[in-house]
Scaffold this active site. Structure first.
Site, PDB file in Angstrom:
ATOM      1  N   ILE A   1      46.363  59.390  62.541  1.00 23.31           N
ATOM      2  CA  ILE A   1      46.318  58.096  61.843  1.00 23.31           C
ATOM      3  C   ILE A   1      45.783  57.011  62.753  1.00 23.31           C
ATOM      4  O   ILE A   1      46.193  56.899  63.910  1.00 23.31           O
ATOM      5  CB  ILE A   1      47.742  57.689  61.379  1.00 23.31           C
ATOM      6  CG1 ILE A   1      48.370  58.805  60.539  1.00 23.31           C
ATOM      7  CG2 ILE A   1      47.706  56.398  60.577  1.00 23.31           C
ATOM      8  CD1 ILE A   1      49.878  58.716  60.441  1.00 23.31           C
ATOM      9  N   CYS A   2      44.834  56.225  62.231  1.00 29.38           N
ATOM     10  CA  CYS A   2      44.331  55.093  62.998  1.00 29.38           C
ATOM     11  C   CYS A   2      45.109  53.848  62.592  1.00 29.38           C
ATOM     12  O   CYS A   2      44.853  53.247  61.555  1.00 29.38           O
ATOM     13  CB  CYS A   2      42.838  54.894  62.719  1.00 29.38           C
ATOM     14  SG  CYS A   2      42.166  53.493  63.622  1.00 29.38           S
ATOM     15  N   LEU A   3      46.106  53.528  63.396  1.00 31.13           N
ATOM     16  CA  LEU A   3      46.957  52.384  63.088  1.00 31.13           C
ATOM     17  C   LEU A   3      47.301  51.704  64.407  1.00 31.13           C
ATOM     18  O   LEU A   3      47.826  52.349  65.322  1.00 31.13           O
ATOM     19  CB  LEU A   3      48.223  52.884  62.377  1.00 31.13           C
ATOM     20  CG  LEU A   3      49.140  51.844  61.740  1.00 31.13           C
ATOM     21  CD1 LEU A   3      48.423  51.065  60.644  1.00 31.13           C
ATOM     22  CD2 LEU A   3      50.377  52.534  61.154  1.00 31.13           C
TER      23      LEU A   3
END
Ligand SMILES: [Zn+2]
Ligand SMILES: [Zn+2]
Lengths: 151, 604
Positions: A86-88
């Site tokens: 996840i790109c967070l």
């Protein structure tokens, strides 16, 4: 194994007692730092109707370091890659020890509601979203039906 | 003294003031109920003598909603019953000149009293047209023996008469005067003759009826007519307006209103007594749950002049000694535990995100006894947990206050049940809808919906549609009674609970333990020294709360001495425990940094 820090015990208790809407998180019996997570696709998003499985791991230096979270269910989302990563920002440089498992999972739920193709992890999905959003959304919906709906 | 025994004794004996009142009140309630029931009978009699039996009245109130107040309702009704050849269809076809008779049940406020009355519109055209041909069965038992007034059901030719079937409302309904009354004379005139015993003094009635014919004289009436004017629809063209004050009904609502008001007074007394007791209790608990500094000579406050290294686990007393010195002179820790158990029990109100709000009676009772059980099981109810006699007495008083709230809840529930039943009876017997202010009585939503089911749909709609106009009368009714238990629960929460500082208010956001030793960053946020050292070692400069670059520059000057003293004073055990844990962690880290850590070095 070293005793579980008080903070992790407290967080687990609260998650168990009152989980946020559409989210479940249960620790493994043999490893209390490893959680099985489910997040329901938010209403109005292309992921509505789906239930997504994730895994969450609290590293030894948590909460100094962020938890490690990954989607296990396949998902067509510009900020989530084929491996479920996840790109967070809060899972990386914007992590703060004041954040919790709860806040992380809520942020992921919010990410499902508002995909951000400008900060992509899955570049092909992001490209699809930018060039033909309608078609990309349809694709997300199809994947949701295919992979995130039981039975 | 065994604690759980005490509790069951408490359950049996209500606090005296409520006990006395409960008996007295029970008798009063029985009397009140009898009187109210008698009045309902009188209302029915009074209405029937006007030809307004429940069945007729139901239709009149119903037709009002159909015809005038709710224009859409008219069309909807016609659409829903395509084969309806009766009243509903006729209204929509006939136009303004042939509006059927309508009635509205309304309330006027007169010097703080609620006076219910009926407003009727009688279609004069209909009377003239149909009086001659009128025939059929008359309804209303009383109208038979009074030839001057009668209400006839004029059945459409196409339909066979079916007086017993429940589709009465599909038949055309007309108010007509019998030949005895002069032809063309209004019903008002006939009604006027019929006055007398039913309406009490005939004068008021005369002036009312007489006034109903002209707008000017309306102003001279004792009733605040403007208020009412706004509420009611304009009378249909070609009809006469009649206002019928309902004497028995007025008596009914005044009796009910009076009972509710005296209840409010009674509850105010209970509340004042409760608050007084609560303040007493607060004083006792404050005295028995004193901090360490007031019971131990070994307590030495630290300051910025202190040698920081002297603030160590060694400086504080050994745990056993802390307990000993606290135990003899203060019940601080026992009270803290009792309050924590109390908060966790959520006896009266749920605090969880999902189901916030007041609990049911059964649930409250169950939780209260569970709380008492837990206190008892942990030995907090006797001399094992509470060393001071005053503490034990205070705990008993604390339970009593909680029981009082529970009993108050029961009392209130019984009252609203009684009011609900009598209003339901009123509506059922008279066909007059329940006035909306009374719907705000403290009635649980679930029973309310069942309650609404007994009211005919149409009358419900009339009342609901006019709900706003009842705001003036609403102010007459006691509204504070509904939330008194809530107010008292809040009073406990605001008066007693804060006596003892809670650990959560002094915990470090990162490790969730007590923030000892407390370091105040330049941005104002507070963390324990251990967590900040960890952050500094990782080179993390941003405050976990506000992201201000304040972590790396923190040093000994950032120790919050006042808070440090406060923590040692009110949380001596936790502070000491945290300090020891900090030391253990630091030692372990040092070993790891030297490559001597327990698990990691083996892998290497
Ligand atoms: Zn800390
Ligand atoms: Zn800050």
């Amino acid at each position: 194994m070293a005793a579980l820090p008080k903070r992790i015990i407290k967080e687990t208790e609260r998650l168990n007692k009152e989980a946020p809407d559409g989210i479940t998180a249960e620790p493994h019996e043999d490893n209390l730092r490893y959680f099985d997570v489910t997040i329901k696709g938010p209403g109005g998003s292309p992921f509505e109707g789906g239930t997504f499985k994730l895994e969450l791991f609290l590293p030894e230096d948590y909460p100094m370091a962020p938890p490690k979270v990954r989607f296990l269910t396949k998902i067509y989302h510009p900020n989530i890659d084929r491996l479920g990563r996840i790109c967070l920002d809060i899972l990386k440089d914007k992590w703060s020890p004041a954040l919790q498992i709860r806040t992380v999972l809520l942020s992921i739920q919010a990410l499902l509601s508002s995909p951000n193709p400008d900060d992509p992890l899955a570049t092909d999905v992001a490209k699809h979203y930018k060039e033909n959003e309608k078609e990309a959304i349809a694709q997300s919906q199809e994947w949701t039906r295919k992979y995130a709906v039981a039975g | 003294m065994h604690f759980s025994k005490t509790y069951s004794q408490l359950l049996l004996t209500l606090p005296q003031e409520l006990q006395d009142n409960a008996i007295e009140y029970r008798q009063a309630t029985i009397n009140l109920e009898l009187q109210l029931k008698k009045l309902i009978n009188k209302v029915v009699l009074e209405l029937s003598s006007l030809g307004l039996s429940p069945a007729v009245l139901h239709d009149l109130l119903h037709s009002c909603e159909q015809g005038d107040i709710n224009g859409k309702g008219k069309e909807r009704q016609v659409g829903e019953r395509p084969d309806d050849g009766g009243l509903v269809a006729q209204i929509s076809e006939a136009g303004p000149s042939r509006q059927a008779t309508k009635a509205v049940y309304e309330f006027v406020e007169d010097g703080g009293r609620i006076e219910p009355r009926l407003r009727l519109w009688v279609s004069t055209a209909s009377i003239e047209d149909d009086a001659a041909t009128a025939s059929g069965s008359s309804v209303g038992a009383e109208s038979d023996d009074d030839p001057r007034v009668a209400i006839f059901l004029d059945k459409p030719e196409s339909k066979p008469p079916s007086p017993d079937s429940d589709n009465v409302r599909t038949e055309e309904l007309l108010l007509v005067s019998k030949p005895v009354a002069q032809k063309g004379q209004s019903l008002v005139w006939s009604l006027q003759k019929k006055s007398g015993p039913i309406f009490g003094s005939g004068n008021a009635w005369d002036s009312l009826v007489g006034a109903a014919d002209s707008d000017d004289s309306l102003e001279t009436l004792a009733h605040p007519v403007e208020l009412v004017r706004k509420q009611v629809p304009r009378p249909p063209v070609g009809s006469r307006e009649i206002i019928i004050p309902l004497t028995s009904d007025t008596a009914f609502f005044q009796l009910l209103q009076g009972a509710l008001q005296s209840l409010t007074v009674h509850l105010d007394t209970v509340k004042a007594g409760f608050i007084h007791n609560l303040q007493d209790l607060s004083t006792i608990i404050s005295k028995t749950a004193r901090p360490r500094s007031s019971v131990s000579h070994s307590f030495k406050p630290a300051s910025s002049f202190s040698d920081p290294s002297s603030i160590s686990a060694g400086h504080l007393m050994p745990k056993s000694l802390v307990h000993h010195s606290m135990d003899t002179k203060s019940d601080l820790y026992a009270w803290r535990e009792i309050f924590q158990l109390y908060i966790d029990s959520e006896v009266f109100e749920s605090l969880s995100e999902r189901s916030r709000g007041e609990r049911s009676l059964d649930e409250t009772e169950r939780r209260l006894s569970e709380f008492a059980e837990r206190v008892s099981n942990r030995g907090l109810g006797d001399s094992r947990g509470l060393k001071l006699k005053e503490s034990r007495e205070a705990l008993e008083k604390f339970l009593q206050l909680n029981l009082l709230i529970l009993n108050l809840k029961k009392f209130q529930y019984a009252n609203s049940e009684a009011a609900r039943k009598i209003l339901k009876k009123h509506a059922k017997r008279t066909a007059l809808p329940i006035p909306s202010p009374f719907k705000r009585l403290d009635i649980p939503a679930s029973t309310l919906s069942g309650f609404m089911g007994v009211i005919p749909d149409s009358s419900k709609a009339v009342v609901l549609a006019r709900e706003k106009s009842y705001h003036d009368t609403l102010s007459l009714l006691p509204t504070t009674t509904a939330s008194l238990p809530h107010i008292l629960v809040q009073a406990i929460g605001e008066t007693l609970i804060p006596i003892i500082p809670h650990i959560d208010d002094y915990s470090c956001l990162i490790c969730t333990s007590i923030a000892f030793k407390p370091i105040r960053l330049t941005c104002g946020h507070l963390f324990c020294v251990r967590c900040l050292v960890k952050m500094q070692k990782r080179g993390q400069d941003h405050c976990p709360c506000c992201r201000a670059p304040s972590v790396l520059k923190a040093n000994r000057a950032n120790v919050d001495w006042a808070l440090l003293n406060f923590m040692q004073d009110w949380f001596p055990v936790e502070s000491e425990e945290k300090l020891r844990q900090n030391e253990r962690e630091a030692a372990k880290e040092e070993l790891e940094e030297l490559g001597l850590g327990d698990s990691r070095c083996i892998i290497m």
